[in-house]
Design a protein around this motif. Sequence first.
Motif, PDB file in Angstrom:
ATOM      1  N   ASP A 282       0.661  -1.281  -0.072  1.00 36.28           N
ATOM      2  CA  ASP A 282       0.070   0.142  -0.001  1.00 36.28           C
ATOM      3  C   ASP A 282       0.875   1.251   0.087  1.00 36.28           C
TER       4      ASP A 282
ATOM      5  N   LYS B 115       1.781   1.936  -3.487  1.00 36.70           N
ATOM      6  CA  LYS B 115       0.564   2.605  -4.116  1.00 36.70           C
ATOM      7  C   LYS B 115       0.463   3.988  -4.035  1.00 36.70           C
ATOM      8  N   VAL B 116       0.631   4.188  -2.471  1.00 36.41           N
ATOM      9  CA  VAL B 116       0.388   5.772  -2.237  1.00 36.41           C
ATOM     10  C   VAL B 116       1.362   6.653  -2.706  1.00 36.41           C
TER      11      VAL B 116
ATOM     12  N   ALA C 201       0.683   7.315  -6.192  1.00 33.78           N
ATOM     13  CA  ALA C 201      -0.735   8.141  -6.219  1.00 33.78           C
ATOM     14  C   ALA C 201      -0.073   9.763  -6.023  1.00 33.78           C
ATOM     15  N   THR C 202       1.013  10.015  -5.318  1.00 33.03           N
ATOM     16  CA  THR C 202       1.599  11.245  -5.134  1.00 33.03           C
ATOM     17  C   THR C 202       2.018  11.884  -6.360  1.00 33.03           C
TER      18      THR C 202
ATOM     19  N   PHE D  82      -6.874   2.193   2.550  1.00 34.90           N
ATOM     20  CA  PHE D  82      -6.260   2.651   1.304  1.00 34.90           C
ATOM     21  C   PHE D  82      -6.778   4.334   1.314  1.00 34.90           C
TER      22      PHE D  82
ATOM     23  N   LEU E  84      -4.838   6.292   3.729  1.00 33.63           N
ATOM     24  CA  LEU E  84      -3.516   6.369   3.606  1.00 33.63           C
ATOM     25  C   LEU E  84      -3.470   7.579   2.488  1.00 33.63           C
ATOM     26  N   LEU E  85      -4.063   7.595   1.493  1.00 32.11           N
ATOM     27  CA  LEU E  85      -4.247   8.598   0.474  1.00 32.11           C
ATOM     28  C   LEU E  85      -4.336  10.154   1.040  1.00 32.11           C
TER      29      LEU E  85
ATOM     30  N   LYS F  58      -1.660  11.733   2.716  1.00 31.61           N
ATOM     31  CA  LYS F  58      -0.646  12.300   1.702  1.00 31.61           C
ATOM     32  C   LYS F  58      -1.284  13.664   0.846  1.00 31.61           C
TER      33      LYS F  58
ATOM     34  N   VAL G 111      -3.712  13.337  -1.060  1.00 30.50           N
ATOM     35  CA  VAL G 111      -4.123  12.800  -2.364  1.00 30.50           C
ATOM     36  C   VAL G 111      -5.373  12.676  -2.472  1.00 30.50           C
TER      37      VAL G 111
END
Length: 429
Positions: free
Chosen positions: A372, A375-376, A379-380, A401, A404-405, A408, A410
């Motif tokens: 994960d 993935k994050v 995404a950033t 998830f 977590l986004l 950050k 996102v």
Amino acid sequence: MATTPQPVQITDIAGRLKRHWAVIAVLAILGLILGVLASFAVPASYTATTTVSVNPMSSDPLSSSVDSARSINMPTEQGLVTSQKVAAAAADLLDEESVDAEEVKEATSVDSPEDSLILAIHFSGDTARQAAAGADAVAEAYLMTRRSAASDEVDRLVQAATKQIGEIQEKSDKPAYDTPIGRRSLAIQADALGTKLADLSNVDLNPGQIVGKADTPSSPSTPSAVSLGLAGLFLGVLAGIPIALLRKEEDSEIGGVDGLHAIGDQIVLDGTKDTNRADTWDIAAFMLKIPTEIGTDGPFIILVDAEEGSGRSITCGQELADALQRRGRTARFVDAGAINEGKISRGWPTEKKRTTWAGEIIIIDTTHLTSDANKVALATRSDSVLLARSTTDDAAALRRFAGLLKSKNVDIALTALFPPLPELVALSR
């Protein structure tokens, strides 16, 4: 391909506590009520303190040169204060209060400041008057006991010395001592014993004095309803937190659009009634805000993430790329699961890679990534994030998830919701 379990994140804990706040609130209120009720159930108790200054006493004249401070062992004196003997003497002094020696002993405590000859004697009673009288009585009983013990020791030494003098007098009448040396020896012993008797008669038997009588307490020493209530409230919160964290999640599946919206603020495309997934992806491609012209300074990157499912011939990222193709846009599909995860954690796609993609729409599919965190990270580095989920996907995993986004900063541009594969087959018939 099995997904490696991810470590628990702070966002997971915070989210679970937020979802089950009612459990914590109920236990906190229950603790508050129990604390207040306990204050009424616990009988009131009052505590008073009497201060005693301890005098050094040496019943042995030969030890008079010893430092007086060293002739007292304060831990021993504290033990004497709480002894059965002192308790019995204090109970006799408290005849009007109708307490026995055992009750006095249980109600008495004592402490002494470090490197001092001061005893602070505490007594707990049912009433303020009893507490003050009890503290003074224990102090007086302690001094009486200490004085009596010292007096008994002096009497013992006097009797021993007197007996020895009598024995010397008997020896002086015997022929064996009728010599100048014998008589001289007996005279020396008699003189020493006489000096000892004189010293014993001058021993100071003052055990100490009360330097601070107990004041009658104005308020009980037991906790008030407010303090016990707050303590119960705090304990209720402490008990509620692990219960909330261990509470089984009721929404193990997304279930529908409402369940998906409950995970966070996001735009949801409901494709659960579409008989063809391609129709849903066509609308998703339309809803995504993709620039008409991509500049040559870099690509426009769209991250697509879905939970793995059996029976799916192509990934969701490829489905989005096909939808863009149908709309007249070309897109390069990249399966992040085929990229070494160490490269991703170190900053892939690099500036060099982004330069080679300049002017293109890049669809990075993270479905097969096991981390994960990676993935994050991707995404950033992306311009847009699209999530693809079915109604039977794990809601807890998606919530995690999404948290977590959010941590950050996102934003999720779009979430496309699909029916599970068996339902999709039924819709197409």
